[in-house]
Design a protein around this motif. Structure first.
Motif, short mmCIF file in Angstrom:
data_model
loop_
_atom_site.label_atom_id
_atom_site.label_comp_id
_atom_site.label_asym_id
_atom_site.label_seq_id
_atom_site.Cartn_x
_atom_site.Cartn_y
_atom_site.Cartn_z
N HIS A 193 -26.70 -53.29 -9.49
CA HIS A 193 -26.59 -53.22 -8.03
C HIS A 193 -26.62 -51.76 -7.59
O HIS A 193 -27.34 -51.40 -6.64
CB HIS A 193 -25.30 -53.88 -7.53
N SER A 194 -25.85 -50.91 -8.27
CA SER A 194 -25.83 -49.48 -7.92
C SER A 194 -27.20 -48.85 -8.11
O SER A 194 -27.65 -48.03 -7.29
CB SER A 194 -24.78 -48.75 -8.76
N LEU A 195 -27.88 -49.21 -9.19
CA LEU A 195 -29.21 -48.68 -9.44
C LEU A 195 -30.19 -49.12 -8.34
O LEU A 195 -30.98 -48.31 -7.83
CB LEU A 195 -29.69 -49.17 -10.81
N ARG A 196 -30.11 -50.38 -7.98
CA ARG A 196 -30.99 -50.89 -6.93
C ARG A 196 -30.68 -50.24 -5.58
O ARG A 196 -31.60 -50.00 -4.78
CB ARG A 196 -30.84 -52.41 -6.83
N LEU A 197 -29.41 -49.94 -5.31
CA LEU A 197 -29.03 -49.27 -4.08
C LEU A 197 -29.78 -47.94 -3.94
O LEU A 197 -30.33 -47.62 -2.87
CB LEU A 197 -27.53 -49.02 -4.08
N LEU A 198 -29.83 -47.18 -5.02
CA LEU A 198 -30.53 -45.89 -5.00
C LEU A 198 -32.02 -46.08 -4.79
O LEU A 198 -32.66 -45.33 -4.04
CB LEU A 198 -30.26 -45.15 -6.31
N ASP A 250 -33.56 -45.20 -16.36
CA ASP A 250 -33.32 -46.15 -15.27
C ASP A 250 -33.34 -45.43 -13.92
O ASP A 250 -33.93 -45.93 -12.94
CB ASP A 250 -31.97 -46.85 -15.45
N LEU A 251 -32.72 -44.27 -13.85
CA LEU A 251 -32.67 -43.51 -12.60
C LEU A 251 -34.05 -43.01 -12.20
O LEU A 251 -34.40 -43.02 -11.01
CB LEU A 251 -31.69 -42.35 -12.72
N ARG A 252 -34.83 -42.58 -13.16
CA ARG A 252 -36.18 -42.12 -12.82
C ARG A 252 -37.05 -43.30 -12.36
O ARG A 252 -37.87 -43.15 -11.45
CB ARG A 252 -36.83 -41.43 -14.03
N THR A 253 -36.86 -44.46 -12.97
CA THR A 253 -37.58 -45.65 -12.52
C THR A 253 -37.23 -45.96 -11.06
O THR A 253 -38.08 -46.43 -10.29
CB THR A 253 -37.25 -46.86 -13.41
N ALA A 254 -35.99 -45.68 -10.67
CA ALA A 254 -35.54 -45.87 -9.29
C ALA A 254 -35.90 -44.69 -8.40
O ALA A 254 -35.50 -44.64 -7.24
CB ALA A 254 -34.03 -46.11 -9.26
N ASP A 255 -36.65 -43.72 -8.95
CA ASP A 255 -37.14 -42.56 -8.20
C ASP A 255 -36.02 -41.65 -7.69
O ASP A 255 -36.11 -41.05 -6.62
CB ASP A 255 -38.02 -43.02 -7.03
N VAL A 256 -34.94 -41.56 -8.47
CA VAL A 256 -33.82 -40.67 -8.11
C VAL A 256 -34.20 -39.23 -8.42
O VAL A 256 -34.76 -38.93 -9.48
CB VAL A 256 -32.54 -41.09 -8.85
N ASP A 257 -33.88 -38.33 -7.50
CA ASP A 257 -34.33 -36.94 -7.58
C ASP A 257 -33.37 -36.01 -8.33
O ASP A 257 -33.80 -35.13 -9.07
CB ASP A 257 -34.52 -36.37 -6.16
N LYS A 273 -37.85 -35.33 -17.99
CA LYS A 273 -38.08 -36.68 -17.49
C LYS A 273 -38.49 -36.69 -16.01
O LYS A 273 -38.88 -37.73 -15.48
CB LYS A 273 -36.84 -37.55 -17.70
N GLY A 274 -38.34 -35.54 -15.34
CA GLY A 274 -38.85 -35.45 -13.98
C GLY A 274 -37.84 -35.31 -12.87
O GLY A 274 -38.21 -35.31 -11.69
N PHE A 275 -36.54 -35.18 -13.19
CA PHE A 275 -35.56 -34.94 -12.13
C PHE A 275 -35.84 -33.57 -11.49
O PHE A 275 -36.12 -32.59 -12.20
CB PHE A 275 -34.14 -34.97 -12.69
N LEU A 276 -35.74 -33.49 -10.18
CA LEU A 276 -36.00 -32.23 -9.48
C LEU A 276 -34.88 -31.23 -9.67
O LEU A 276 -35.11 -30.02 -9.75
CB LEU A 276 -36.20 -32.50 -7.98
N VAL A 277 -33.65 -31.72 -9.70
CA VAL A 277 -32.47 -30.88 -9.89
C VAL A 277 -31.56 -31.54 -10.91
O VAL A 277 -31.27 -32.74 -10.79
CB VAL A 277 -31.70 -30.67 -8.56
#
Length: 312
Positions: A200-205, A238-245, A281-285
């Motif tokens: 749920h938290s992952l989907r929220l992001l 998982d976070l990158r799949t959710a496009d988290v920066d 993995k692609g996180f901006l920060v």
């Protein structure tokens, strides 16, 4: 902990039944300077003057001395009593008080008085409210925009579990950064974060970015609770799949023997390795160190990103 009314109340009565946990001795790299500088005292005076709670105090953040010396206080709205009882958290659990309609303007006035270029606004979980407090978040964002238009705004929101429409209301208020911490790996949720649901938290992001593609999203992890390296790397994916920066990774420190125990202190070189992997993995920060917390140096990181993008 001091209540908003100025009196004292028992600390964590809801955790009193928990058995004491062993506490590992802290290694040399877990060291912070005791608060007490002139800047710290000035920040505390402004917070008190405006009758505000801060996560810096309520959650017992070890970086409070450094951050408050620079007048970087993280506002905690909707009171100082949480409806959840996470095993890692130092905030008191109980029945929250009604929302204070004057709080948004007091937060805005304090942000202006502190001269903040970047403010982080978080809250307790308010499962008792129909919208989880989303409208209150939006009101605080609006008030800060009006009183301190040059200040960038980062919100660290709860999961709004079973609160339809709540996330959309916060996103519509246009914060610059929307943060929601996963906190730990999925296998540890039942023990560490029993009131929440990992996916749920992952989907929220993911939904926040779908609602506003220009919004920067952010999440954070604690390490030392018993997770494996592979589990940490899977959370990154998982976070990158959710496009988290943005990603923060810090060492969990047990507030007391009644809280979840520290299984391991990760050395600084392992944090540096996780930072390199996350950036690849692609996180901006990425902020990863033993003392990293969600709002620690958040303004500096955000300004560096904006400067880099402006430069090219």
């Amino acid at each position: 902990m001091r209540g908003r009314g100025g009196g004292e109340r028992p600390r964590h009565p809801e955790k009193a039944h928990r058995p004491d946990k062993p506490m590992l001795p802290k290694p040399d790299w877990i060291r912070v300077r005791a608060p007490g500088s002139d800047g710290f005292l000035a920040t505390r005076a402004i917070v008190r003057e405006h009758g505000l709670a801060t996560v810096c105090e309520e959650a017992g953040c070890p970086n409070i001395g450094e951050c408050w010396q620079k007048r970087h206080a993280t506002m905690m709205i909707m009171g100082d009593i949480c409806t959840r009882a996470c095993a890692f958290c130092n905030v008191t659990t109980g029945r929250p008080r009604p929302l204070d309609g004057a709080e948004p303007q007091r937060v805005a006035d304090a942000v202006a008085a502190l001269g903040l270029e970047h403010v982080v606004i978080t809250s307790v979980d308010r499962d008792d409210l129909a919208d989880g407090g989303a409208a209150h978040f939006a009101a605080v964002i609006e008030a800060v925009r009006a009183s301190a238009p040059q200040t960038s705004i980062e919100v660290l929101i709860p999961d709004f579990l079973r609160k339809d429409g709540a996330l959309a209301e916060v996103v519509a208020a246009c914060p610059d950064v929307l943060n929601h911490n996963l906190e730990t790996v999925p296998a540890l949720y039942v023990r560490v974060r029993p009131g929440a649901r990992y996916f749920h938290s992952l989907r929220l992001l993911q939904q926040a970015k779908e609602m506003d593609a220009s919004l920067f999203t952010k999440s954070g992890l604690m390490v030392g609770l018993g997770e494996t390296r592979d589990e940490i790397l899977q959370v990154m994916d998982d976070l990158r799949t959710a496009d988290v920066d943005f990603l923060t990774i810090g060492q969990y420190l047990a507030p007391s023997r009644k809280h979840a125990e520290v299984k391991r202190y990760m050395p600084p070189d392992e944090f540096a390795e996780l930072k390199r992997i996350a950036e690849a993995k692609g996180f901006l920060v990425v902020a990863a160190s033993p003392m990293t917390r969600s709002s620690y140096h958040a303004g500096d990181d955000f300004r560096r990103l904006k400067a880099a993008r402006a430069a090219g």
